[in-house]
Design an enzyme around this catalytic site. Structure first.
Site, PDB file in Angstrom:
ATOM      1  N   LYS A  82     -19.278  -1.755  -5.246  1.00 59.68           N
ATOM      2  CA  LYS A  82     -20.305  -0.709  -5.222  1.00 59.68           C
ATOM      3  C   LYS A  82     -21.213  -0.870  -6.438  1.00 59.68           C
ATOM      4  O   LYS A  82     -20.791  -0.654  -7.568  1.00 59.68           O
ATOM      5  CB  LYS A  82     -19.692   0.699  -5.235  1.00 59.68           C
ATOM      6  CG  LYS A  82     -20.739   1.738  -4.835  1.00 59.68           C
ATOM      7  CD  LYS A  82     -20.408   3.146  -5.238  1.00 59.68           C
ATOM      8  CE  LYS A  82     -20.787   3.496  -6.632  1.00 59.68           C
ATOM      9  NZ  LYS A  82     -22.237   3.458  -6.942  1.00 59.68           N
TER      10      LYS A  82
ATOM     11  N   GLU B  43     -13.967  -1.544 -18.211  1.00 56.09           N
ATOM     12  CA  GLU B  43     -14.928  -2.025 -19.217  1.00 56.09           C
ATOM     13  C   GLU B  43     -15.893  -0.866 -19.464  1.00 56.09           C
ATOM     14  O   GLU B  43     -16.779  -0.609 -18.640  1.00 56.09           O
ATOM     15  CB  GLU B  43     -15.698  -3.253 -18.692  1.00 56.09           C
ATOM     16  CG  GLU B  43     -14.815  -4.424 -18.289  1.00 56.09           C
ATOM     17  CD  GLU B  43     -14.133  -5.107 -19.456  1.00 56.09           C
ATOM     18  OE1 GLU B  43     -14.530  -4.855 -20.614  1.00 56.09           O
ATOM     19  OE2 GLU B  43     -13.188  -5.864 -19.220  1.00 56.09           O
TER      20      GLU B  43
ATOM     21  N   CYS C 255     -23.782  -2.137 -23.578  1.00 53.64           N
ATOM     22  CA  CYS C 255     -22.505  -1.525 -23.977  1.00 53.64           C
ATOM     23  C   CYS C 255     -22.173  -1.898 -25.407  1.00 53.64           C
ATOM     24  O   CYS C 255     -21.553  -1.138 -26.134  1.00 53.64           O
ATOM     25  CB  CYS C 255     -21.395  -1.959 -23.030  1.00 53.64           C
ATOM     26  SG  CYS C 255     -21.254  -3.740 -22.862  1.00 53.64           S
TER      27      CYS C 255
ATOM     28  N   GLU D 142     -21.945   7.798 -27.510  1.00 52.90           N
ATOM     29  CA  GLU D 142     -22.778   6.689 -27.038  1.00 52.90           C
ATOM     30  C   GLU D 142     -24.098   7.240 -26.497  1.00 52.90           C
ATOM     31  O   GLU D 142     -24.109   8.075 -25.596  1.00 52.90           O
ATOM     32  CB  GLU D 142     -22.057   5.927 -25.917  1.00 52.90           C
ATOM     33  CG  GLU D 142     -22.827   4.690 -25.488  1.00 52.90           C
ATOM     34  CD  GLU D 142     -22.196   3.978 -24.294  1.00 52.90           C
ATOM     35  OE1 GLU D 142     -21.774   4.660 -23.347  1.00 52.90           O
ATOM     36  OE2 GLU D 142     -22.156   2.736 -24.321  1.00 52.90           O
TER      37      GLU D 142
HETATM   38  P1  NAD Z   1     -21.767   5.326 -15.035  1.00 52.71           P
HETATM   39  O1  NAD Z   1     -20.360   5.437 -15.502  1.00 52.71           O
HETATM   40  O2  NAD Z   1     -22.556   6.544 -14.850  1.00 52.71           O
HETATM   41  O3  NAD Z   1     -21.806   4.559 -13.623  1.00 52.71           O
HETATM   42  C1  NAD Z   1     -21.266   3.271 -13.460  1.00 52.71           C
HETATM   43  C2  NAD Z   1     -20.905   3.079 -12.009  1.00 52.71           C
HETATM   44  O4  NAD Z   1     -19.836   3.959 -11.677  1.00 52.71           O
HETATM   45  C3  NAD Z   1     -22.031   3.396 -11.019  1.00 52.71           C
HETATM   46  O5  NAD Z   1     -21.955   2.474  -9.946  1.00 52.71           O
HETATM   47  C4  NAD Z   1     -21.671   4.805 -10.552  1.00 52.71           C
HETATM   48  O6  NAD Z   1     -22.167   5.101  -9.281  1.00 52.71           O
HETATM   49  C5  NAD Z   1     -20.157   4.743 -10.550  1.00 52.71           C
HETATM   50  N1  NAD Z   1     -19.457   6.021 -10.719  1.00 52.71           N
HETATM   51  C6  NAD Z   1     -19.826   7.064 -11.504  1.00 52.71           C
HETATM   52  N2  NAD Z   1     -18.907   8.054 -11.409  1.00 52.71           N
HETATM   53  C7  NAD Z   1     -17.942   7.605 -10.571  1.00 52.71           C
HETATM   54  C8  NAD Z   1     -16.724   8.176 -10.069  1.00 52.71           C
HETATM   55  N3  NAD Z   1     -16.303   9.402 -10.427  1.00 52.71           N
HETATM   56  N4  NAD Z   1     -15.976   7.453  -9.211  1.00 52.71           N
HETATM   57  C9  NAD Z   1     -16.351   6.212  -8.857  1.00 52.71           C
HETATM   58  N5  NAD Z   1     -17.500   5.631  -9.269  1.00 52.71           N
HETATM   59  C10 NAD Z   1     -18.279   6.321 -10.131  1.00 52.71           C
HETATM   60  O7  NAD Z   1     -22.472   4.306 -16.040  1.00 52.71           O
HETATM   61  P2  NAD Z   1     -23.989   3.822 -16.034  1.00 52.71           P
HETATM   62  O8  NAD Z   1     -24.860   4.892 -16.572  1.00 52.71           O
HETATM   63  O9  NAD Z   1     -24.310   3.193 -14.736  1.00 52.71           O
HETATM   64  O10 NAD Z   1     -23.884   2.615 -17.108  1.00 52.71           O
HETATM   65  C11 NAD Z   1     -23.898   2.799 -18.477  1.00 52.71           C
HETATM   66  C12 NAD Z   1     -22.487   2.753 -19.043  1.00 52.71           C
HETATM   67  O11 NAD Z   1     -21.856   1.517 -18.722  1.00 52.71           O
HETATM   68  C13 NAD Z   1     -22.502   2.824 -20.561  1.00 52.71           C
HETATM   69  O12 NAD Z   1     -21.504   3.707 -20.977  1.00 52.71           O
HETATM   70  C14 NAD Z   1     -22.171   1.391 -20.977  1.00 52.71           C
HETATM   71  O13 NAD Z   1     -21.588   1.286 -22.246  1.00 52.71           O
HETATM   72  C15 NAD Z   1     -21.247   0.971 -19.879  1.00 52.71           C
HETATM   73  N6  NAD Z   1     -21.156  -0.487 -19.794  1.00 52.71           N
HETATM   74  C16 NAD Z   1     -20.020  -1.093 -20.223  1.00 52.71           C
HETATM   75  C17 NAD Z   1     -19.921  -2.482 -20.205  1.00 52.71           C
HETATM   76  C18 NAD Z   1     -18.684  -3.189 -20.693  1.00 52.71           C
HETATM   77  O14 NAD Z   1     -18.527  -4.365 -20.386  1.00 52.71           O
HETATM   78  N7  NAD Z   1     -17.827  -2.539 -21.446  1.00 52.71           N
HETATM   79  C19 NAD Z   1     -20.998  -3.238 -19.715  1.00 52.71           C
HETATM   80  C20 NAD Z   1     -22.142  -2.577 -19.276  1.00 52.71           C
HETATM   81  C21 NAD Z   1     -22.216  -1.194 -19.324  1.00 52.71           C
END
Ligand code: NAD
Length: 499
Positions: A180, A255, A289, A390
């Site tokens: 997804k 991650e 991230c 963050e």
């Molecule tokens: P987010 O957590 O809002 O969403 C990420 C994904 O999870 C999306 O596809 C979203 O639809 C899905 N999602 C959200 N809530 C969910 C739930 N309850 N159940 C299942 N799926 C769910 O994050 P974002 O705003 O898309 O991305 C930014 C975040 O990602 C930042 O915190 C960043 O640090 C992190 N990030 C981490 C890494 C890493 O490798 N550690 C890499 C890139 C981004």
């Protein structure tokens, strides 16, 4: 499927076919440069997710996939790598329109996609298992097996690269996947289906459902047909997903977010360190991230380094991410921009001093886009929320220090543990710091160095499990222990334990 500037409709990809959502509902995706919607994707329901998981389960035992030797599986993944290599410009364009990152950045990020597939293709027939030296009368061997159906969820900041890490490693081990993408950026991943199909991936091995986290995402991680969850995203969503996983005792790879320290000692090369601080927080408008959002500067070089950073950051060119001389594009979507600006207000209320930026930029061509100025706060205390949470935007908090022990305390005083940077010419101190920093990745005199062949992953609330390198492959496997009796002598006592 081709990307265009006029609005188009993408469909989900389930069991080798593009399919419409059962609910007939769609979500719009907006170009952050001008706020215009340019495509829509299905807003998948639990029924759509169920169809995708069923397709992945069926494919798990389909001889077209399960019957491949590991070497043949490797060849298939190598074909994906080859086909992906020709696809870069198109995907970079789509991702830039989707999340506003610079075209030169999305091109460079995409360049790792064929490398990721190539790297994991090379591993498929090199996972040997093991023989354990038990007694002469028994044989014990360990074998690595696929886990089954993998649910993969990715965020919007590097959609196809992050998805490729999960897909390539999971497929290399023989799993099948339901992926997804983020609701903000589904297009590049759906475009990539063309690459997967041209490489000859059997139907159902990779399925893509689009939609919101709280609906499609939640249905996916709660589905009884899922055997492993691999998630990249925010720490809060990761926590919610880990709860779901715990309900069914499903393993998960996380991650998550970060609040990474970038530490400059008094003996550092000041010019390099200043560049590293700028790259760490302002590249990709801080939407990484690994963003080095906390700068710790030794008092001896505090003014010199900060002046350099402020001067260079003040000249950063904000603008159209399609232009080669732009240095920062817009942030990915309007609500995200509002959230970043809320943090800027909060920092001021908390008593920090705004040294640079702090506003939305709307002059001229930027009027309709989501542009946030490079922002630097001085006078930040460890207990302020801008130093602890963050922000995921171009906002840097600067704190002075005097001793190594003091800065280690500051750096590790966080719920996160994703990455850290150390700038010093003292080699012993550099490695002492690397040893004691609570972070999954430590950079010495550099920042943002990453490669698919190096394991990456955080500690503490930044997650668990690794992506990249062989460690990542093992995450997508389960270890089975097999015992065989080699003795022809009958065992007379049924209550004796064999060894
Ligand atoms: P987010 O957590 O809002 O969403 C990420 C994904 O999870 C999306 O596809 C979203 O639809 C899905 N999602 C959200 N809530 C969910 C739930 N309850 N159940 C299942 N799926 C769910 O994050 P974002 O705003 O898309 O991305 C930014 C975040 O990602 C930042 O915190 C960043 O640090 C992190 N990030 C981490 C890494 C890493 O490798 N550690 C890499 C890139 C981004």
């Amino acid at each position: 499927m081709t990307a265009g500037t006029s609005e188009r409709t993408y469909q989900m990809y389930i069991d080798g076919k593009f399919v419409e959502p059962r609910t007939e509902k769609y979500l719009g995706s907006v170009n952050p440069v001008n706020g215009e919607q340019w495509y829509q994707v299905p807003d998948a329901s639990a029924a759509d997710v169920d169809a995708a998981v069923r397709a992945a389960r069926k494919a798990l035992h389909d001889p077209r996939w399960a019957g491949l030797t590991p070497t043949a599986r490797g060849k298939l993944l190598r074909r994906v790598a080859d086909a992906a290599a020709a696809f870069g410009d198109r995907i970079a364009l789509v991702e830039t329109q989707d999340n506003g990152k610079l075209i030169r950045d999305t091109r460079a990020t995409y360049a790792t996609v064929p490398m990721i597939w190539e790297y994991f293709a090379g591993w498929t027939d090199k996972i040997h298992g093991n023989l354990v030296p038990t007694a002469d009368t028994t044989l014990n061997y360990l074998k690595r097996e696929p886990v089954g159906v993998v649910a993969a969820i990715v965020p919007w900041n590097a959609p196809l690269t992050l998805a490729s890490h999960k897909l390539a490693a999971a497929l290399a081990m023989g799993n099948t996947v339901v992926l997804k993408p983020s609701e903000i950026t589904s297009a590049s991943i759906l475009e990539f289906v063309e690459v997967l199909e041209s490489a000859g991936l059997p139907p159902g091995v990779v399925n893509i459902v689009t939609g919101r986290g709280a609906t499609a995402g939640d249905a996916l991680v709660s589905h009884p047909g899922v055997d492993l969850i691999t998630f990249t995203g925010g720490t809060d969503a990761g926590r919610a997903i880990a709860h779901r996983a715990a309900e069914r005792h499903v393993r998960c790879l996380m991650e998550l977010g970060g609040k990474s320290p970038n530490i400059v000692f008094g003996d550092a090369d000041v010019a390099n360190a200043a560049n590293g601080l700028i790259a760490g927080i302002f590249a990709a408008a801080g939407q990484a991230c690994t963003a080095g959002s906390r700068a710790y500067l030794h008092r001896d070089i505090y003014d010199e380094v900060l002046d350099r950073v402020v001067e260079r950051a003040g000249r950063i060119r904000l603008g159209d991410p399609m232009l080669d001389d732009t240095e920062i594009g817009p942030v990915a979507y309007e609500a995200h921009m509002d959230r970043i600006l809320d943090y800027v207000r909060l920092g001021q209320e908390e008593g920090a001093t705004l040294r640079l930026g702090g506003a939305r930029r709307t002059a001229g061509d930027l009027a309709r886009g989501y542009f946030v100025e490079p922002t630097i706060f001085e006078g930040v205390r460890q207990d302020m929320r801008i130093a602890r949470e963050e922000i995921f935007g171009p906002v840097l908090s600067v704190i002075p220090f005097e001793t190594e022990e003091e800065v280690l305390g500051y750096a590790n005083d966080t719920e996160f543990g994703l990455a850290a940077g150390v700038w010093t010419r003292d080699i012993s101190r550099a490695h002492r710091m690397a040893h004691r920093l609570d972070a999954g990745t430590v950079w010495i005199n550099t920042y943002r160095a990453l490669s698919p062949i190096v394991p990456f992953g955080g500690f503490k609330a930044s997650g668990h499990g690794k992506e990249g390198g062989m460690e990542s492959l093992l995450e997508y496997s389960r270890l089975k222990s097999v015992w065989a009796n080699l003795s022809d002598t009958p065992t007379n006592d049924p209550f004796v334990v064999q060894k």
